[in-house]
Write an enzyme that holds these catalytic residues in place. Structure first.
Site, PDB file in Angstrom:
ATOM      1  N   LYS A  88       0.882  -1.164   0.000  1.00  0.00           N
ATOM      2  CA  LYS A  88       0.000   0.000   0.000  1.00  0.00           C
ATOM      3  C   LYS A  88       0.923   1.218   0.000  1.00  0.00           C
ATOM      4  O   LYS A  88       1.602   1.499   0.981  1.00  0.00           O
ATOM      5  CB  LYS A  88      -0.914   0.026   1.220  1.00  0.00           C
ATOM      6  CG  LYS A  88      -1.843   1.239   1.223  1.00  0.00           C
ATOM      7  CD  LYS A  88      -2.560   1.406   2.547  1.00  0.00           C
ATOM      8  CE  LYS A  88      -3.283   2.748   2.562  1.00  0.00           C
ATOM      9  NZ  LYS A  88      -3.797   3.085   3.899  1.00  0.00           N
ATOM     10  N   GLY A 112      -8.350   9.715   9.078  1.00  0.00           N
ATOM     11  CA  GLY A 112      -8.752   9.826  10.471  1.00  0.00           C
ATOM     12  C   GLY A 112      -9.762  10.914  10.766  1.00  0.00           C
ATOM     13  O   GLY A 112     -10.128  11.117  11.926  1.00  0.00           O
ATOM     14  N   ALA A 124      -9.561   5.918   3.708  1.00  0.00           N
ATOM     15  CA  ALA A 124      -9.394   7.119   4.539  1.00  0.00           C
ATOM     16  C   ALA A 124     -10.637   8.003   4.569  1.00  0.00           C
ATOM     17  O   ALA A 124     -11.274   8.256   3.549  1.00  0.00           O
ATOM     18  CB  ALA A 124      -8.193   7.957   4.096  1.00  0.00           C
ATOM     19  N   GLY A 125     -10.966   8.462   5.784  1.00  0.00           N
ATOM     20  CA  GLY A 125     -12.022   9.442   5.977  1.00  0.00           C
ATOM     21  C   GLY A 125     -13.406   8.889   6.237  1.00  0.00           C
ATOM     22  O   GLY A 125     -14.339   9.655   6.471  1.00  0.00           O
ATOM     23  N   ASN A 148      -9.835   1.755   9.414  1.00  0.00           N
ATOM     24  CA  ASN A 148      -8.970   1.582  10.580  1.00  0.00           C
ATOM     25  C   ASN A 148      -9.464   2.440  11.736  1.00  0.00           C
ATOM     26  O   ASN A 148     -10.016   1.942  12.715  1.00  0.00           O
ATOM     27  CB  ASN A 148      -7.516   1.902  10.242  1.00  0.00           C
ATOM     28  CG  ASN A 148      -6.534   1.455  11.322  1.00  0.00           C
ATOM     29  OD1 ASN A 148      -5.350   1.353  11.079  1.00  0.00           O
ATOM     30  ND2 ASN A 148      -6.986   1.155  12.533  1.00  0.00           N
TER      31      ASN A 148
END
Length: 263
Positions: A96, A157, A184-185, A206
């Site tokens: 990644k 995040g 992400a987000g 995550n």
């Protein structure tokens, strides 16, 4: 089943391994997510060191496919070096690719990203680049040899969900054959369902799971949302209309209906 690189997968949810309250909760949440791919930051956990070795043993016990990432890299050269280290340590050619260009938003440095991707593809890597929703950058990554794209929905995040749905839909429409994983987000299961309804092939989660009061329950919620969003996309979503359309046919309306409406 769907194809990601050289792997056939059942789950469309990929999960990260950072920021959990404890290693035990991390493992339980990963299992609850039903994910088949887990991301690991080489900079954070080195499997050749004592602490990293314990972490690596936990990850191996899950039986998931490991996707190392180059989190924290600021240049193409740094990312390429870290990717090569990851291939040796984790025994995988998957990477990644992250090359960060802004400390505040953690937005990718797209020039360095394309440069690193080109080098790593030529070196035999299966490159999964963390990128923005920018269509021109996506084209550069595809031309560099990337067979998967991982555009963000919002800054890492932030939990804001898809900030530019138009651009995400445009990416999907322009590259129908390229696996797209929203990375992400995404802060809520409903955010994951939204991008899956757009036709994205998967999502990577995550922070939204690891920071929840109950990470294990949240992992289950995201797994269900991803399944629901994909099922809805495949079933065919209803087209939005400007005007109301009755679900009950008007012909045959009982004669007393107009009297009730006049009262």
């Amino acid at each position: 089943m769907w194809q990601l690189g050289d792997q056939s997968l059942t789950s469309r949810l990929l999960i990260g391994s950072a920021q959990y309250p404890s290693p035990a909760i991390m493992v339980e949440a990963i299992r609850a997510s039903r994910a088949e791919v887990v991301t690991v930051a080489l900079r954070r956990q080195r499997p050749d060191e004592d602490a990293g070795r314990q972490f690596w043993n936990l990850i191996r016990e899950t039986g998931l496919r490991v996707l190392p990432n180059t989190a924290g890299c600021r240049t193409a050269r740094e990312a390429v070096t870290m990717a090569r280290m990851a291939r040796e340590l984790f025994e995988t050619n998957w990477i990644k690719l992250e090359v960060i260009g802004d400390d505040y938003t953690l937005q990718p440095d797209t020039w360095q990203l394309v440069e690193a991707a080109r080098t790593l593809v030529a070196d035999g890597f299966e490159v999964l680049p963390y990128t923005t929703e920018d269509l021109v950058v996506a084209r550069g990554l595809v031309e560099a040899g990337c067979r998967v794209l991982m555009p963000w929905a919002a800054p890492i995040g932030s939990g804001q969900g898809p900030l530019n749905p138009y651009a995400l839909r445009t990416l999907r429409d322009r590259y129908p054959e390229i696996p797209l994983i929203c990375d992400a987000g995404l802060g809520r299961p409903s955010h994951a369902a939204t991008v899956m309804e757009m036709g994205f092939d998967g999502v990577l989660i995550n922070s939204a799971v690891a920071s929840a009061d109950d990470p294990v329950a949240m992992a289950r919620a995201f797994a269900a949302a991803v399944d629901a969003g994909r099922t809805a996309y495949e079933a065919g979503l209803m087209t939005a209309r400007e005007m109301a359309t009755p679900s009950t046919p008007v012909p045959g309306t009982p004669f007393w209906h107009s009297d009730l409406g006049a009262r």
